[in-house]
Write a protein that holds these residues in place. Structure first.
Motif, mmCIF file in Angstrom:
data_model
loop_
_atom_site.group_PDB
_atom_site.id
_atom_site.type_symbol
_atom_site.label_atom_id
_atom_site.label_comp_id
_atom_site.label_asym_id
_atom_site.label_seq_id
_atom_site.Cartn_x
_atom_site.Cartn_y
_atom_site.Cartn_z
ATOM 1 N N ASN A 28 41.823 6.507 56.825
ATOM 2 C CA ASN A 28 42.066 7.704 57.633
ATOM 3 C C ASN A 28 41.777 7.409 59.098
ATOM 4 O O ASN A 28 40.723 7.743 59.631
ATOM 5 N N VAL A 55 55.264 19.274 59.460
ATOM 6 C CA VAL A 55 54.262 20.308 59.171
ATOM 7 C C VAL A 55 52.891 19.740 59.543
ATOM 8 O O VAL A 55 52.411 18.812 58.889
ATOM 9 N N ALA A 66 52.643 11.519 56.008
ATOM 10 C CA ALA A 66 52.016 10.464 56.816
ATOM 11 C C ALA A 66 50.663 10.957 57.316
ATOM 12 O O ALA A 66 50.396 12.158 57.357
ATOM 13 N N THR A 70 52.374 16.190 57.768
ATOM 14 C CA THR A 70 51.280 15.504 58.482
ATOM 15 C C THR A 70 50.125 16.500 58.562
ATOM 16 O O THR A 70 49.639 16.822 59.647
ATOM 17 N N GLY A 103 50.384 19.742 63.385
ATOM 18 C CA GLY A 103 50.467 19.238 64.760
ATOM 19 C C GLY A 103 49.233 18.477 65.187
ATOM 20 O O GLY A 103 48.760 18.597 66.307
ATOM 21 N N GLY A 104 48.691 17.657 64.284
ATOM 22 C CA GLY A 104 47.609 16.737 64.652
ATOM 23 C C GLY A 104 48.216 15.544 65.384
ATOM 24 O O GLY A 104 49.400 15.560 65.743
ATOM 25 N N LEU A 141 37.685 19.447 65.846
ATOM 26 C CA LEU A 141 36.383 18.952 65.405
ATOM 27 C C LEU A 141 35.646 18.092 66.426
ATOM 28 O O LEU A 141 34.437 18.073 66.451
ATOM 29 N N TYR A 142 36.384 17.326 67.258
ATOM 30 C CA TYR A 142 35.637 16.437 68.165
ATOM 31 C C TYR A 142 36.344 16.212 69.504
ATOM 32 O O TYR A 142 36.567 15.085 69.921
ATOM 33 N N ILE A 185 55.597 22.622 62.976
ATOM 34 C CA ILE A 185 54.911 23.889 62.656
ATOM 35 C C ILE A 185 53.415 23.616 62.482
ATOM 36 O O ILE A 185 53.026 22.732 61.712
ATOM 37 N N GLU A 186 52.598 24.350 63.206
ATOM 38 C CA GLU A 186 51.146 24.136 63.165
ATOM 39 C C GLU A 186 50.443 25.461 62.850
ATOM 40 O O GLU A 186 50.744 26.485 63.457
ATOM 41 N N TYR A 243 34.564 10.193 72.279
ATOM 42 C CA TYR A 243 35.437 9.091 72.671
ATOM 43 C C TYR A 243 36.009 8.415 71.431
ATOM 44 O O TYR A 243 35.336 8.296 70.396
ATOM 45 N N GLY A 279 46.798 19.204 68.067
ATOM 46 C CA GLY A 279 45.739 18.185 68.159
ATOM 47 C C GLY A 279 44.961 17.949 66.877
ATOM 48 O O GLY A 279 44.216 16.982 66.777
ATOM 49 N N ALA A 329 45.268 22.729 55.876
ATOM 50 C CA ALA A 329 45.303 23.795 56.873
ATOM 51 C C ALA A 329 43.868 24.166 57.234
ATOM 52 O O ALA A 329 43.059 24.492 56.371
#
Ligand SMILES: Cc1cc2nc3c(=O)[nH]c(=O)nc-3n(C[C@H](O)[C@H](O)[C@H](O)COP(=O)(O)OP(=O)(O)OC[C@H]3O[C@@H](n4cnc5c(N)ncnc54)[C@H](O)[C@@H]3O)c2cc1C
Length: 334
Positions: free
Chosen positions: A299, A16, A286, A121, A18-19, A52-53, A39-40, A57, A46, A126
């Motif tokens: 993090n 759960v 995780a 994850t 999709g980062g 967010l960014y 599932i995202e 880099y 991403g 959300a």
């Protein structure tokens, strides 16, 4: 909507979120021959990197001297797709129920899914687009007011007002400047949170930048026709004719769900042990959402990757105790 099984098939693992951590977990569970679903909630993968960014880099991913966040997402997607996981986008998990020893039901905004194990994850929770919270604006959502953009060509030859000062607002202003007939960017203060180079490009472009203004009201009959802005310093009001209003004022995160699913939480997230197990058997966590007992909470993407490896290997062993936790070393994929 009545709930239905949108996929009756029982998966070995359902991830759960999709980062970066969920994407890497999807690859890893594939190489452990687990039937995998991801599932995202958002329409894209991403996680924070895309939302967010994207243009920042990252310097601390092993093996990459430096890499743009959006490029890391591309590589993770490419790596995961080698093992063909089932990917469900635009679908938020709203409930988790353990039906029996080896069956977990996930309820999403679209229906029900079944899995022997679940890996959460979900990062910062959300993510959903922050709304302006102005009733006259909300009235036109989908009829001139758009919080997310799935097809930029719908703005061809339209007058567009974009609201915000972060990467999304500036990116969309630059993206639409040669498609729309006019683009106005409205921001409430002089400072921008967006990438410096993009802001410079913005001020050298044909985008009209209005500072320091906020949206006060929206008007129209069938669809949006004009928007009233207030100057936050002088109180002066101005009404502009427009076809579209695109607020890009950030994302909202919601972590409150987990307690109602019966998960133990602390101030850092979902509590997990050294195997990345939560208090619910078969449910692992995780990445940013996980709060490991007796180890520091960091993090960082690299930490999440390692946690994903532990979680997936332990999930494999949970489903099939004859399968070792240690997978051996990687070999060429079939
Ligand atoms: C500005 C910024 C810069 C950073 N720079 C770095 C850096 O240089 N190096 C580094 O290592 N780290 C960096 N980080 C931290 C890094 O981005 C996080 O550690 C990383 O994104 C965590 O990944 P994740 O997959 O755990 O969670 P996330 O990236 O938060 O992804 C979680 C995903 O889960 C989805 N989701 C949540 N709940 C649900 C649900 N109920 N149903 C379905 N989907 C759901 C979300 O929509 C989201 O897409 C940075 C963070 C920020 C904000």
């Amino acid at each position: 909507m009545s709930l239905h099984d949108i996929d009756k098939e029982v998966y070995d693992i359902t991830i759960v979120g999709g980062g970066p951590v969920g994407l890497f977990a999807a690859f890893y569970s594939g190489i452990r021959n687990m039937k995998t679903k991801l599932i995202e909630a958002l329409p894209h993968l991403g996680g924070q990197l895309s939302a967010l960014y994207p243009d920042k880099y990252i310097y601390d991913v092993p093996g990459c001297t430096k890499i743009l966040a959006q490029d890391l997402v591309k590589r993770l997607e490419e790596q995961a797709m080698q093992v063909n996981p089932t990917i469900r986008l635009n679908e938020r998990v709203v409930a988790l129920r353990r039906l029996d020893e080896k069956l977990i039901e996930l309820e999403t905004t679209k229906g029900l899914h079944y899995s022997k194990t679940v890996l959460l994850t979900t990062g910062m929770g959300a993510l959903s687009m922050k709304k302006l919270g102005i009733p006259s604006v909300d009235r036109f959502e989908g009829r001139g007011v758009y919080y997310s953009i799935t097809n930029k060509w719908m703005f061809r030859d339209k007058k567009v007002i974009i609201v915000g000062g972060g990467d999304s607002a500036v990116d969309w202003a630059l993206n639409l400047k040669d498609i729309a007939s006019e683009v106005i960017l409205v921001h409430r203060r002089a400072g921008f949170r967006a990438h410096e180079a993009k802001v410079i490009e913005l001020f050298h472009s044909n985008v009209r930048v209005l500072i320091p203004y906020v949206v006060k009201d929206a008007h129209g009959t069938e669809k949006l026709e004009s928007v009233t802005l207030t100057n936050v310093e002088t109180g002066e009001e101005v009404t502009l004719e427009t076809d579209c209003l695109i607020p890009q004022i950030g994302y909202e995160m919601n972590n409150s769900l987990y307690k109602s699913w019966g998960l133990d939480m602390d101030e850092h997230g979902i509590r997990v042990n050294g195997k990345m197990e939560t208090n619910i058997p078969g449910v692992f966590a995780a990445g940013d959402v996980a709060s490991p007992v007796d180890s520091p909470k960091l993090n960082l993407i690299a930490i999440g990757f390692a946690q994903a490896i532990i979680a997936v290997n332990c999930a494999k062993h949970y489903i099939d105790p004859s399968s070792p936790i240690f997978p051996g070393y990687t070999v060429k994929l079939r």
